[in-house]
Design a protein around this motif. Structure first.
Motif, PDB file in Angstrom:
ATOM      1  N   UNK A   1      39.704  38.603  37.811  1.00 30.23           N
ATOM      2  CA  UNK A   1      38.840  39.623  38.406  1.00 30.23           C
ATOM      3  C   UNK A   1      39.010  41.002  37.817  1.00 30.23           C
ATOM      4  N   UNK A   2      40.266  41.369  37.541  1.00 31.20           N
ATOM      5  CA  UNK A   2      40.536  42.733  37.115  1.00 31.20           C
ATOM      6  C   UNK A   2      40.890  42.845  35.639  1.00 31.20           C
ATOM      7  N   UNK A   3      41.928  42.145  35.207  1.00 28.62           N
ATOM      8  CA  UNK A   3      42.395  42.306  33.832  1.00 28.62           C
ATOM      9  C   UNK A   3      41.397  41.778  32.811  1.00 28.62           C
ATOM     10  N   UNK A   4      40.732  40.671  33.124  1.00 31.01           N
ATOM     11  CA  UNK A   4      39.735  40.124  32.203  1.00 31.01           C
ATOM     12  C   UNK A   4      38.353  40.734  32.441  1.00 31.01           C
ATOM     13  N   UNK A   5      38.214  41.500  33.513  1.00 30.79           N
ATOM     14  CA  UNK A   5      36.965  42.207  33.780  1.00 30.79           C
ATOM     15  C   UNK A   5      35.819  41.330  34.265  1.00 30.79           C
ATOM     16  N   UNK A   6      36.116  40.168  34.834  1.00 30.06           N
ATOM     17  CA  UNK A   6      35.055  39.283  35.306  1.00 30.06           C
ATOM     18  C   UNK A   6      34.584  39.651  36.703  1.00 30.06           C
ATOM     19  N   UNK A   7      35.205  40.640  37.294  1.00 35.73           N
ATOM     20  CA  UNK A   7      34.844  41.174  38.616  1.00 35.73           C
ATOM     21  C   UNK A   7      34.761  40.066  39.674  1.00 35.73           C
ATOM     22  N   UNK A   8      33.720  40.070  40.484  1.00 33.93           N
ATOM     23  CA  UNK A   8      33.668  39.099  41.588  1.00 33.93           C
ATOM     24  C   UNK A   8      33.591  37.655  41.086  1.00 33.93           C
ATOM     25  N   UNK A   9      32.935  37.436  39.967  1.00 34.40           N
ATOM     26  CA  UNK A   9      32.887  36.087  39.404  1.00 34.40           C
ATOM     27  C   UNK A   9      34.295  35.601  39.093  1.00 34.40           C
ATOM     28  N   UNK A  10      35.138  36.479  38.582  1.00 31.42           N
ATOM     29  CA  UNK A  10      36.533  36.139  38.317  1.00 31.42           C
ATOM     30  C   UNK A  10      37.294  35.802  39.580  1.00 31.42           C
ATOM     31  N   UNK A  11      36.980  36.512  40.663  1.00 30.78           N
ATOM     32  CA  UNK A  11      37.627  36.218  41.948  1.00 30.78           C
ATOM     33  C   UNK A  11      37.236  34.824  42.413  1.00 30.78           C
ATOM     34  N   UNK A  12      35.962  34.485  42.322  1.00 31.12           N
ATOM     35  CA  UNK A  12      35.503  33.158  42.762  1.00 31.12           C
ATOM     36  C   UNK A  12      36.119  32.058  41.899  1.00 31.12           C
ATOM     37  N   UNK A  13      36.211  32.300  40.610  1.00 32.49           N
ATOM     38  CA  UNK A  13      36.842  31.326  39.712  1.00 32.49           C
ATOM     39  C   UNK A  13      38.314  31.156  40.084  1.00 32.49           C
TER      40      UNK A  13
END
Length: 116
Positions: free
Chosen positions: A75-87
């Motif tokens: 979510x944060x370090x890779x910059x995927x934001x909310x999509x990163x959180x869901x993943x």
């Protein structure tokens, strides 16, 4: 639910941005749900047999060992934001199911808890 996710969410919320984010969540998280079911079944086996310590350890690993670090990473370090959180949520379910199955296969849940 996967196929009509936007329509289902739209029944409850009219905001198109919220509907889009909810649909994104379902699109990603649905793949981790089966693994969450496996995880919960193993947890129930341990609880039902009176082995609460393995349950606590598995839950802590799932949250603190996998979920929070993966949310930070994706979510944060890779910059995927909310999509990163869901993943991260889905991946933590997959990893937790794998670890819980390994622990289940040790058969420690079959040992008597109450000694006479």
């Amino acid at each position: 639910m996967f196929l009509i996710r936007e329509e289902i969410i739209h029944v409850f919320i009219a905001n198109t941005e919220v509907v889009a984010e909810g649909a994104n969540f379902i699109k990603i998280f649905v793949f981790g749900m089966a693994f969450f079911g496996i995880f919960r079944a193993v947890i129930a086996t341990f609880v039902g047999s009176g082995h609460n310590i393995p349950t606590m350890i598995l839950e802590i690993i799932r949250l603190w060992g996998f979920r929070i670090p993966l949310v930070l990473l994706f979510g944060f370090f890779m910059g995927w934001e909310t999509t990163g959180v869901w993943i991260a949520l889905a991946v933590s379910n997959v990893l937790s199911a794998a670890i819980s199955l390994v622990l289940y296969k040790t058969d420690i849940w079959k040992e008597k808890v109450i000694k006479q």
